[in-house]
Design a protein around this motif. Structure first.
Motif, PDB file in Angstrom:
ATOM      1  N   GLU A  18      -2.593 -12.814  -0.051  1.00 45.18           N
ATOM      2  CA  GLU A  18      -2.667 -12.838  -1.544  1.00 45.18           C
ATOM      3  C   GLU A  18      -1.486 -13.042  -2.005  1.00 45.18           C
ATOM      4  O   GLU A  18      -0.864 -14.519  -1.852  1.00 45.18           O
ATOM      5  CB  GLU A  18      -2.892 -11.393  -1.912  1.00 45.18           C
ATOM      6  CG  GLU A  18      -4.202 -10.954  -1.197  1.00 45.18           C
ATOM      7  CD  GLU A  18      -4.790  -9.411  -1.378  1.00 45.18           C
ATOM      8  OE1 GLU A  18      -4.117  -8.809  -2.452  1.00 45.18           O
ATOM      9  OE2 GLU A  18      -5.537  -8.796  -0.582  1.00 45.18           O
ATOM     10  N   GLU A  19      -0.787 -12.538  -3.025  1.00 48.69           N
ATOM     11  CA  GLU A  19       0.333 -13.091  -3.719  1.00 48.69           C
ATOM     12  C   GLU A  19       1.448 -13.505  -2.756  1.00 48.69           C
ATOM     13  O   GLU A  19       2.315 -14.232  -3.367  1.00 48.69           O
ATOM     14  CB  GLU A  19       0.883 -11.691  -4.599  1.00 48.69           C
ATOM     15  CG  GLU A  19       0.202 -11.481  -5.650  1.00 48.69           C
ATOM     16  CD  GLU A  19      -0.957 -10.525  -5.574  1.00 48.69           C
ATOM     17  OE1 GLU A  19      -1.508 -10.260  -4.290  1.00 48.69           O
ATOM     18  OE2 GLU A  19      -1.500  -9.902  -6.449  1.00 48.69           O
ATOM     19  N   LEU A  20       1.512 -13.063  -1.764  1.00 50.54           N
ATOM     20  CA  LEU A  20       2.731 -13.530  -0.857  1.00 50.54           C
ATOM     21  C   LEU A  20       2.690 -15.025  -0.443  1.00 50.54           C
ATOM     22  O   LEU A  20       3.924 -15.698   0.072  1.00 50.54           O
ATOM     23  CB  LEU A  20       2.877 -12.628   0.515  1.00 50.54           C
ATOM     24  CG  LEU A  20       3.153 -11.275   0.259  1.00 50.54           C
ATOM     25  CD1 LEU A  20       3.269 -10.482   1.591  1.00 50.54           C
ATOM     26  CD2 LEU A  20       4.396 -11.035  -0.437  1.00 50.54           C
ATOM     27  N   ILE A 243      -2.709  -8.758   4.060  1.00 48.83           N
ATOM     28  CA  ILE A 243      -1.993  -7.949   3.245  1.00 48.83           C
ATOM     29  C   ILE A 243      -1.777  -6.599   4.055  1.00 48.83           C
ATOM     30  O   ILE A 243      -0.757  -6.040   4.330  1.00 48.83           O
ATOM     31  CB  ILE A 243      -2.381  -7.554   1.776  1.00 48.83           C
ATOM     32  CG1 ILE A 243      -1.743  -8.854   0.991  1.00 48.83           C
ATOM     33  CG2 ILE A 243      -1.613  -6.355   1.427  1.00 48.83           C
ATOM     34  CD1 ILE A 243      -0.255  -8.846   0.774  1.00 48.83           C
ATOM     35  N   TYR A 246       0.164  -7.155   7.048  1.00 48.96           N
ATOM     36  CA  TYR A 246       1.611  -7.322   6.849  1.00 48.96           C
ATOM     37  C   TYR A 246       2.271  -6.200   6.446  1.00 48.96           C
ATOM     38  O   TYR A 246       3.447  -5.620   7.117  1.00 48.96           O
ATOM     39  CB  TYR A 246       1.741  -8.421   5.489  1.00 48.96           C
ATOM     40  CG  TYR A 246       3.092  -8.740   5.114  1.00 48.96           C
ATOM     41  CD1 TYR A 246       3.975  -9.465   5.638  1.00 48.96           C
ATOM     42  CD2 TYR A 246       3.646  -7.778   4.118  1.00 48.96           C
ATOM     43  CE1 TYR A 246       5.007  -9.674   5.239  1.00 48.96           C
ATOM     44  CE2 TYR A 246       5.011  -8.029   3.608  1.00 48.96           C
ATOM     45  CZ  TYR A 246       5.660  -8.958   4.381  1.00 48.96           C
ATOM     46  OH  TYR A 246       7.089  -9.105   3.894  1.00 48.96           O
ATOM     47  N   TYR A 247       1.699  -5.071   5.633  1.00 45.05           N
ATOM     48  CA  TYR A 247       2.210  -3.820   5.410  1.00 45.05           C
ATOM     49  C   TYR A 247       2.384  -3.070   6.671  1.00 45.05           C
ATOM     50  O   TYR A 247       3.699  -2.566   6.993  1.00 45.05           O
ATOM     51  CB  TYR A 247       1.461  -3.320   4.434  1.00 45.05           C
ATOM     52  CG  TYR A 247       1.906  -2.010   3.727  1.00 45.05           C
ATOM     53  CD1 TYR A 247       3.033  -1.848   3.005  1.00 45.05           C
ATOM     54  CD2 TYR A 247       1.416  -0.713   4.143  1.00 45.05           C
ATOM     55  CE1 TYR A 247       3.361  -0.768   2.476  1.00 45.05           C
ATOM     56  CE2 TYR A 247       1.812   0.427   3.829  1.00 45.05           C
ATOM     57  CZ  TYR A 247       3.054   0.562   2.953  1.00 45.05           C
ATOM     58  OH  TYR A 247       3.359   1.700   2.552  1.00 45.05           O
ATOM     59  N   SER A 322       7.995   1.511   1.086  1.00 38.70           N
ATOM     60  CA  SER A 322       7.697  -0.016   0.181  1.00 38.70           C
ATOM     61  C   SER A 322       8.479  -1.169   1.151  1.00 38.70           C
ATOM     62  O   SER A 322       9.293  -0.848   1.812  1.00 38.70           O
ATOM     63  CB  SER A 322       8.289   0.203  -1.065  1.00 38.70           C
ATOM     64  OG  SER A 322       7.402   1.008  -1.740  1.00 38.70           O
ATOM     65  N   ALA A 339       4.421  -0.077  -1.846  1.00 37.20           N
ATOM     66  CA  ALA A 339       4.423  -1.110  -2.826  1.00 37.20           C
ATOM     67  C   ALA A 339       4.989  -2.442  -1.907  1.00 37.20           C
ATOM     68  O   ALA A 339       5.773  -2.280  -0.908  1.00 37.20           O
ATOM     69  CB  ALA A 339       5.050  -0.954  -4.143  1.00 37.20           C
ATOM     70  N   ILE A 340       4.618  -3.586  -2.253  1.00 38.74           N
ATOM     71  CA  ILE A 340       5.098  -4.830  -1.696  1.00 38.74           C
ATOM     72  C   ILE A 340       5.776  -5.681  -2.987  1.00 38.74           C
ATOM     73  O   ILE A 340       4.802  -6.115  -3.705  1.00 38.74           O
ATOM     74  CB  ILE A 340       4.539  -5.780  -0.917  1.00 38.74           C
ATOM     75  CG1 ILE A 340       3.830  -4.772   0.113  1.00 38.74           C
ATOM     76  CG2 ILE A 340       5.141  -7.013  -0.307  1.00 38.74           C
ATOM     77  CD1 ILE A 340       2.688  -5.552   1.308  1.00 38.74           C
ATOM     78  N   LEU A 341       6.923  -5.794  -2.912  1.00 45.22           N
ATOM     79  CA  LEU A 341       7.558  -6.547  -4.149  1.00 45.22           C
ATOM     80  C   LEU A 341       7.853  -7.939  -3.554  1.00 45.22           C
ATOM     81  O   LEU A 341       8.940  -8.004  -2.885  1.00 45.22           O
ATOM     82  CB  LEU A 341       8.587  -5.968  -4.934  1.00 45.22           C
ATOM     83  CG  LEU A 341       8.404  -4.452  -5.590  1.00 45.22           C
ATOM     84  CD1 LEU A 341       9.585  -4.078  -6.397  1.00 45.22           C
ATOM     85  CD2 LEU A 341       7.078  -4.472  -6.074  1.00 45.22           C
ATOM     86  N   ASP A 342       7.466  -8.987  -4.221  1.00 44.64           N
ATOM     87  CA  ASP A 342       7.729 -10.373  -3.600  1.00 44.64           C
ATOM     88  C   ASP A 342       9.482 -10.884  -4.291  1.00 44.64           C
ATOM     89  O   ASP A 342       9.960  -9.865  -5.242  1.00 44.64           O
ATOM     90  CB  ASP A 342       7.005 -11.393  -3.983  1.00 44.64           C
ATOM     91  CG  ASP A 342       6.991 -12.543  -3.168  1.00 44.64           C
ATOM     92  OD1 ASP A 342       7.910 -12.725  -2.363  1.00 44.64           O
ATOM     93  OD2 ASP A 342       5.905 -13.553  -3.018  1.00 44.64           O
ATOM     94  N   ILE A 362       1.087  -5.015  -5.196  1.00 45.69           N
ATOM     95  CA  ILE A 362       1.581  -5.944  -4.633  1.00 45.69           C
ATOM     96  C   ILE A 362       2.222  -6.641  -5.992  1.00 45.69           C
ATOM     97  O   ILE A 362       1.428  -6.777  -6.978  1.00 45.69           O
ATOM     98  CB  ILE A 362       0.947  -6.906  -4.043  1.00 45.69           C
ATOM     99  CG1 ILE A 362       0.246  -6.261  -2.927  1.00 45.69           C
ATOM    100  CG2 ILE A 362       1.558  -8.342  -3.674  1.00 45.69           C
ATOM    101  CD1 ILE A 362      -1.008  -7.296  -2.226  1.00 45.69           C
TER     102      ILE A 362
END
Length: 369
Positions: A18-20, A243, A246-247, A322, A339-342, A362
Motif C-alpha cells: 500500500e502506501e509504503l 502491510i 510488514y508490521y 508503532s 501505526a506505520i508512518l512513512d 498508515i
C-alpha cells in the motif's frame, strides 16, 4: 562460490504494501530501523561468496538505485563482476513491461558473459539470514535440475506465497499458489538454484510458446518433466509483501532472539552507511522495548516501537506498538498506537492516531496530519 551468479528478480514481485510502495519498489522499503528489504537477499549472496549479482528491476526503482549505488557497502564495486542493476525493457509496440523471462531474454548478454555455471534466482521480500553455500551443495549432491529453498512452518502467513508438496526423498512433486487447494506447511522462499544453461533454455522455449513467467510457466508447468528438489531452511523467515506481513515481521524484531538470529548469530547484514550522531534522550524521555536508530531525539515516551534515523518525539508524546520511518516529527502531546508512518511525516500537536494490530494506521511519505 565462483561458479554461481546471483539474480535478484524484482519483476512482477508481489506488492501489497500500500502506501509504503507508492513511491518505491518493495525491494527498497525500509525495514528494521536502518535497512532496506533488499539488504537481506544481497547480504546472503555476498556472505555466500557470490561476487556477481544482477538486480532485474521493473518500476519505481529510483530510490533502489540511490540505496545500492556502486555496491560498495556489499563489497560489489569491482572491475570484474560485482553489482549490475538492469532496467526493465518495455515491449515495443505496447510499451507494457512483460514478465521476468522476457527481461532475462532482453539482458541475455549478461548471462552469456558470465563464466559461472549455476544461477541463484531470488526475490527481495524474504527476510532471513541464510548461507546459500549449503543449498548449492545440496543441489549438487542431489544432481537436481532445479532446487527450491523452502521453509516448513505452521505460522499464519500474510501476503502471497507458494506451497510445495515435498517427498521424503526431497523431490518436489507439486507447487501451487496460496490460493490453490494444496494444503502443506512447506512454504516456498522463492529462491531457485539451477544451471545457467537450463535457465537460458527455459527462457527460449517459454517465450517461443508465448509464456513469460519463470516460476508459473517455466517451473510449475514442467514440474513433472524436471527433477525439482526442495532444500529445507531451518532458520527464521519473514515474508514481507503485505502491510500485515510488514508490521508483524517488523515487530518481531523486538524479540531479542529473532533480532540476534537475523543480524548477529550467523553472518552480518550490510546496508548503506549513513553517519549520524547517537540518539539523544532528554530528561523527560522514556523508552521501553524499542529499537531506536541514531540521530533520533526523544523527549516523550516510546514503547514496543521501531524508530528509524532522525525521528523527533517531542515532550508529552506517546508512541506505542508503532513503526516510525526516517525523519518523522511527532509534536507535543501526540498519541500514536499501532501505526506505520512513512518518511518525513509530520504529526501536529495533540493529535491521536490509533490503528489495530492487524490493520495498522498508515501515513504516506511527507504527509502532514
Amino acid at each position: 562460490m565462483k561458479h554461481v551468479m546471483g539474480v535478484i528478480n524484482l519483476v512482477n514481485e508481489p506488492d501489497d504494501l500500500e502506501e509504503l510502495t507508492y513511491f518505491r519498489c518493495p525491494a527498497s522499503v525500509p525495514f528494521g530501523g536502518r535497512y532496506r528489504l533488499i539488504d537481506f537477499t544481497l547480504s546472503n549472496m555476498v556472505n555466500s561468496d557470490i561476487d556477481n549479482v544482477a538486480v532485474f528491476t521493473q518500476h519505481k526503482y529510483r530510490s533502489l538505485m540511490d540505496h545500492l549505488g556502486s555496491g560498495k557497502e556489499w563489497d560489489l564495486d569491482r572491475k570484474r563482476g560485482g553489482l549490475f542493476v538492469l532496467p526493465s525493457v518495455l515491449n515495443e509496440p505496447t510499451g507494457i513491461s512483460r514478465g521476468d523471462l522476457y527481461q532475462f531474454y532482453s539482458h541475455r548478454d549478461y548471462f552469456y558473459r558470465g563464466k559461472e555455471e549455476l544461477v541463484i534466482i531470488s526475490r527481495s521480500h524474504m527476510v532471513c539470514n541464510l548461507d546459500l553455500r549449503d543449498a548449492v551443495r545440496y543441489h549438487e549432491d542431489t544432481q537436481a535440475d532445479i532446487t527450491v529453498i523452502y521453509k516448513q512452518t505452521d505460522e499464519d502467513i500474510q501476503g502471497k506465497f507458494r506451497r510445495l508438496a515435498v517427498k521424503d526423498s526431497g523431490q518436489v512433486t507439486l507447487m501451487e499458489d496460496h490460493t490453490g487447494r494444496l494444503r502443506t506447511n512447506n512454504i516456498s522462499m522463492e529462491m531457485y538454484i539451477m544451471s545457467k544453461a537450463l535457465l537460458l533454455d527455459m527462457v527460449e522455449s517459454c517465450l517461443a510458446q508465448g509464456y513469460d513467467h519463470l516460476v508459473r510457466d517455466g517451473i510449475m508447468k514442467n514440474i513433472d518433466k524436471l527433477s525439482v528438489y526442495g532444500y529445507k531452511f531451518e532458520g527464521h523467515v519473514g515474508i514481507v509483501n503485505s502491510i500485515q506481513g510488514y508490521y508483524k515481521h517488523s515487530m518481531q524484531l523486538l524479540n531479542p532472539s529473532i533480532w540476534r538470529e537475523l543480524f548477529f548469530q550467523k553472518n552480518l547484514i550490510y546496508t548503506k552507511v549513513k553517519d549520524e550522531p547517537p540518539a539523544k534522550y532528554l530528561d523527560t524521555a522514556a523508552a521501553k522495548n524499542a529499537l531506536i536508530a541514531n540521530g533520533c531525539i526523544i523527549e516523550g515516551k516510546v514503547e514496543n516501537s521501531i524508530l528509524f534515523r532522525g525521528v523527533k518525539i517531542r515532550k508529552g508524546a506517546y508512541v506505542k506498538n508503532s513503526i516510525i520511518l526516517q525523519n518523522c516529527e511527532i509534536e507535543e502531546n501526540v498519541i500514536i498506537e499501532n501505526a506505520i508512518l512513512d518518511k518525513d511525516v509530520f504529526i501536529s500537536r495533540g493529535r491521536v492516531l490509533t490503528g489495530d494490530n492487524k490493520a495498522p494506521f498508515i501515513a504516506a511519505k511527507t504527509k502532514v496530519i
